[in-house]
Every structure is written in structure tokens, then in C-alpha cells.
Design an enzyme around this catalytic site. Sequence first.
Site, PDB file in Angstrom:
ATOM      1  CG  ASP A 111      -5.508 -28.250 -50.738  1.00 58.89           C
ATOM      2  OD1 ASP A 111      -6.029 -27.265 -51.290  1.00 58.89           O
ATOM      3  OD2 ASP A 111      -5.055 -29.220 -51.363  1.00 58.89           O
ATOM      4  CB  SER A 127      -3.949 -27.458 -54.391  1.00 60.88           C
ATOM      5  OG  SER A 127      -5.059 -26.860 -53.757  1.00 60.88           O
ATOM      6  CB  SER A 133      -4.718 -22.176 -51.889  1.00 63.24           C
ATOM      7  OG  SER A 133      -3.376 -22.257 -52.283  1.00 63.24           O
TER       8      SER A 133
END
Length: 343
Positions: free
Chosen positions: A269, A267, A229
Site C-alpha cells: 500500500d 499488501s 496492493s
Amino acid sequence: MTVSIKDFGLTCGSLPSGMLNAITDVAGVQVGHVTMRDGDINTGVTAILPHGGNLFRNKVRAASEVINGFGKTVGLVQLDELGTIETPLLLTNTLSVGICATALIRQAIRQNPDVGRRTGTVNPLVAECNDGPLNDIQALAVSEAHALAAIEAAGEGPVEQGSVGAGTGMTCFGFKGGIGTASRRFVLDGHDHHLGALVLSNFGRAGDLVLPDGRRPDARRPSEAESGSVIIVMATDVPLEHRQLKRVARRAGAGIARLGAFWGHGSGDIAIAFSTADPVDHDEKRGLVPVQVLNESRIDLLFQAAAEATQEAVLNSMLASPAFKGRNDARRPSLAEWLRANV
């Protein structure tokens, strides 16, 4: 002294940085860390305060952008509905989001006894990255006391970077990641203004990193799925309304893309942007209030600043982190050491 990209002759974009090259170049913004390193425990909390006063009573305008949503947060729904932040923003590891939110709620009630009784409830704001590969995340080592200590440690001035606070156990592009910051300075109507970014970097596949000069450092780790992340927090002293702040937050994606990331399936983000100008009074009595906002024809300056500051902040988070050994002898190399060896 903290190592940064300037020590290696690298530059991100063309706008000048602020005096501190940090999110704290935006006047009033404060940052504090609590770092926990004890055997397999490698974690912590980082606090970002838009100002040092009572945030519940004197809110700041804000917005968020979810670039890829594989992440756990508290507070983003109300933030984007009402367009304000009313507590400090805490960064921590994935399994400590709840305890940090509770700490923020208790602090807000202590400061504002009317919360939930004679006025509205409070919206705590917490974001995370998974430090499990280097930290025993199941130990749930972060406590309310750690969260409050990070807030109490917050101050203006230079920001400690690297393997500190929430960044203690983070990995970025196969290298050691962590906390990084950078800022950009620009002129509007004859006055200097700033946009600063602070990142919690824990993303990117080993081998995918692209430096500003085009080199692709080898972290000497096998390529894995793009996961982890990155949390990007941006502050500015330019008056922006919610829609404009969301547009600025979206440009954090350009900064992390320049580094070689493609926002993989696993991920999280997430970008959060706030303005310290034109705060919102919780106890406002007027039916109509004046609002000052940026002329939209000038917003490209902030877009550029957001992309450049994000890119540099991620690199600074890595360069400020020495080689690291964590849980079960897991190791992460230092990007600074790679650059020194590959002049």
C-alpha cells in the site's frame, strides 16, 4: 459513460469534486493507458505525467508514504531524498517494473543527451500491483514499447477508468478492481484549488468492503488473506514542500481504511503525492531560490481532500469495471452489478 459512485447515490465526505472528478482536474496533469487483453494476458501500463514538458529539466516537488511495504517499486528512495519527480510515473504489474523503468530511462536520455554524462543520472518512477490471478504474469508480456505507448497516449481531460491500463487484471475486495480517479475542490485565499487522486486498486479481502452508506457487499468469494496492493497517486496545484507532501500522502491511508482495509501483511500500500506548483529547474544557477508553501494551519483541507478522493477513487475503479473472466477461467464480479441488484 463511466459509472461512478454518484450513479448509485453514494458520497465520500463533504468537499465538492472538481469538474472532471479526476486527477486531471489539476491543470497540466495527463493520464494515458495501454491495455492488453489476449487470452490469458490481461495486463497493461498506465502513465501519469505531472505536466507535458520535459520532466527531467522541470521537476515537480513530491513525496511518498509507504503504508505497508509488500511491494516492488523503482525510484522511491531518491524521490524521498531529493523531494522531486523527474520522469513520468508508470503503473504496471509486478514483474514488469524493470522493463518500464528501462523505457523511462531511454526516453529521458533521448530528451536529455547529457543524462549520465554531463549531468546526473535519471530517476525513473514505477509502481506495481500483482495481477497474477487474472493475468499470465510469467509471460512478461509488457514491453518497453507498451510503456512508451502509454506515455504517448497521455492527455488532459476525462480519465478512462476500470479494467484499463495497469488495472486490466486487478481485483479489489473480491470484486473486479482497476484504475479509478476522483478529485476535491477547495478555496485558499479566494482561489479554487484541487487535489486529485488516481488509484490502482488490487487489495482487500472479499467481504470486508464497507460502502459509504454502511452496506457490506458480498463478493461471493471465500475470505482470503488481506493481500494484493494499492497504489495511490495524488496531484495538487497547491504549493507544498516535501514534508507537507509526505503528510498529505499519508492521509491516503485514511481513505483506504474507510473502505474496510487494514493493510495486511501481504499488501503493498503505497501513496505518492506531487504538486504542480513551484517546479524545480534542473539547470537553476542561483544560489538561493524563492519558495512558496502552504500555511500549515490550512493543511487540514488537503488532508480531508486526500482521504475523500482516495476513498472515492477506489470505489470508482470497481464500479467502472464490468464482471471479468481472466486466466484459467478465473472470474471477478462487478460491484456495479451487485449495487443494481441490491437497491
